[in-house]
Design a protein around this motif. Structure first.
Motif: not given
Length: 386
Positions: A356-363
């Motif tokens: 989970p710590e590798k998860g990413t969020f981008n716009t």
């Protein structure tokens, strides 16, 4: 002595005159009176020239005063018996009286006629002034009011005061009109029209406001601006141009149905991209794309490779995209009543991993193009730095 009429010429002459001063005929001793009508006639006439009554033949006395027949001379009617108060003598006095009376009557008639003429003239002048007053009080031309004041100097004071007050008002209005024109302001022109609703300048003011509204509509250049101009000036100088521009812009305005179709197109694209669904993905694309992720003339295969790359990492468990609905859509006419669309919007990308710590969020900012058949022909994305 008596005054008689000369039997020869009718001129008045003394019965004792030797000859008539007018015609020269002998008078003294040669005249008598007609016993029937009393007319003065010569003694040697056989009948009266006036009534034709036979006259007795009488000898005419000689110049020396003697008679040829003394017995006949004794029967002569003495002229001296004719007095001034006889009928013939009264006639001149009666004629004189009648003449004097006639003269007086004529003078009185002329006087009455003159007074009547003066009355009619004055009355007509008064009516002319009243008519002129009514006309100029309805006029909006300062020159007409000034002309009234110059002509009717003896007009009633109340009339002149009213005309002068109206003239001052019109002159003030002219000054205000000049200021309104110089301002070039629609609000100032409208205020002038409110203050002077009957001014002749209001026609010109409406034309100027028409022009100002048209310039404003052209500068804004939207369907709303042209529609507002048409509503305010349905018969304006630029009404036809406004309708043409409105129709052209309205055709280039994205309709709610078109916007919904574009929304559905990109929702399907990103849903298929996240689900690793090649069929759903390619159904959204044009056969040849002008640009895809900055690659020119990209094919559907190029798009599928990009999708596969996203899902190639072994520890990726889920990818989701959420459209932010911040659409900017433009519409371009390509002919035959067909249009292509330019689209800009943003989308959030969330990638989840087994760790989970590798998860990413981008716009991501998306710039795309859509064909008239609602297929994606361009699509480029740029990450927004958080």
């Amino acid at each position: 002595m008596a005054i008689i009429k000369c039997p020869e010429c009718g001129h008045q002459v003394s019965d004792r005159a030797k000859t008539c001063p007018s015609c020269g005929v002998e008078i003294e001793g040669r005249i008598t009176r007609c016993p029937e009508c009393g007319e003065v006639v010569f003694k040697n006439q056989e009948q009266c020239p006036a009534c034709h009554h036979p006259l007795p033949t009488m000898p005419v006395p000689t110049t020396g005063g003697g008679t040829e027949n003394p017995e006949s001379a004794q029967t002569t009617i003495p002229v001296e018996t004719i007095t001034y108060d006889s009928v013939e003598a009264q006639q001149p006095r009666q004629k004189h009286t009648k003449t004097a009376t006639a003269v007086v009557v004529v003078i009185v008639v002329l006087l009455i006629a003159a007074l009547t003429a003066v009355y009619i003239y004055k009355n007509q002048e008064g009516q002319n002034e009243i008519d002129a007053y009514g006309k100029v009080m309805a006029s909006t031309e300062p020159a007409e009011l000034q002309n009234y004041l110059d002509i009717y100097t003896d007009a009633p004071e109340a009339h002149r005061d009213s005309v002068e007050a109206r003239l001052r008002k019109l002159q003030t209005a002219d000054t205000e009109w000049g200021n309104a024109v110089a301002s070039g302001s629609k609000a100032v022109l409208e205020k002038y029209m409110q203050l002077h609703p009957t001014s002749l300048h209001n026609v010109e003011a409406k034309i100027k406001i028409d022009s100002l509204d048209w310039v404003s509509a052209c500068e804004t250049n939207t369907t709303e601006a042209y529609q507002a101009y048409i509503s305010n000036h349905p018969d304006g100088l630029y009404a036809d141009d406004a309708r043409a521009k409105f129709e052209k812009l309205d055709a280039l305005t994205v309709s709610p149905e078109e916007q919904q179709a574009i929304n559905n197109l990109f929702a399907q694209y990103f849903t298929s991209l996240a689900a690793n669904d090649p069929d759903g993905l390619t159904a959204c694309l044009a056969n040849i794309m002008d640009s895809y992720l900055h690659k020119s003339n990209a094919t559907k295969a190029d798009v599928i490779k990009h999708m596969e790359k996203l899902h190639s990492e072994a520890d990726v468990t889920n990818i989701t995209f959420r459209l932010n609905n911040d659409w900017k859509i433009t519409k371009t006419d390509v002919g035959d009543n067909r249009f292509k669309f330019g689209v800009e919007f943003s989308v959030d990308q969330k990638t989840e991993y087994t760790e989970p710590e590798k998860g990413t969020f981008n716009t991501l900012n998306v710039s795309a193009a859509v064909t008239p058949d609602f297929k994606i022909s361009e699509l480029n994305m740029r990450k927004i730095v958080q």
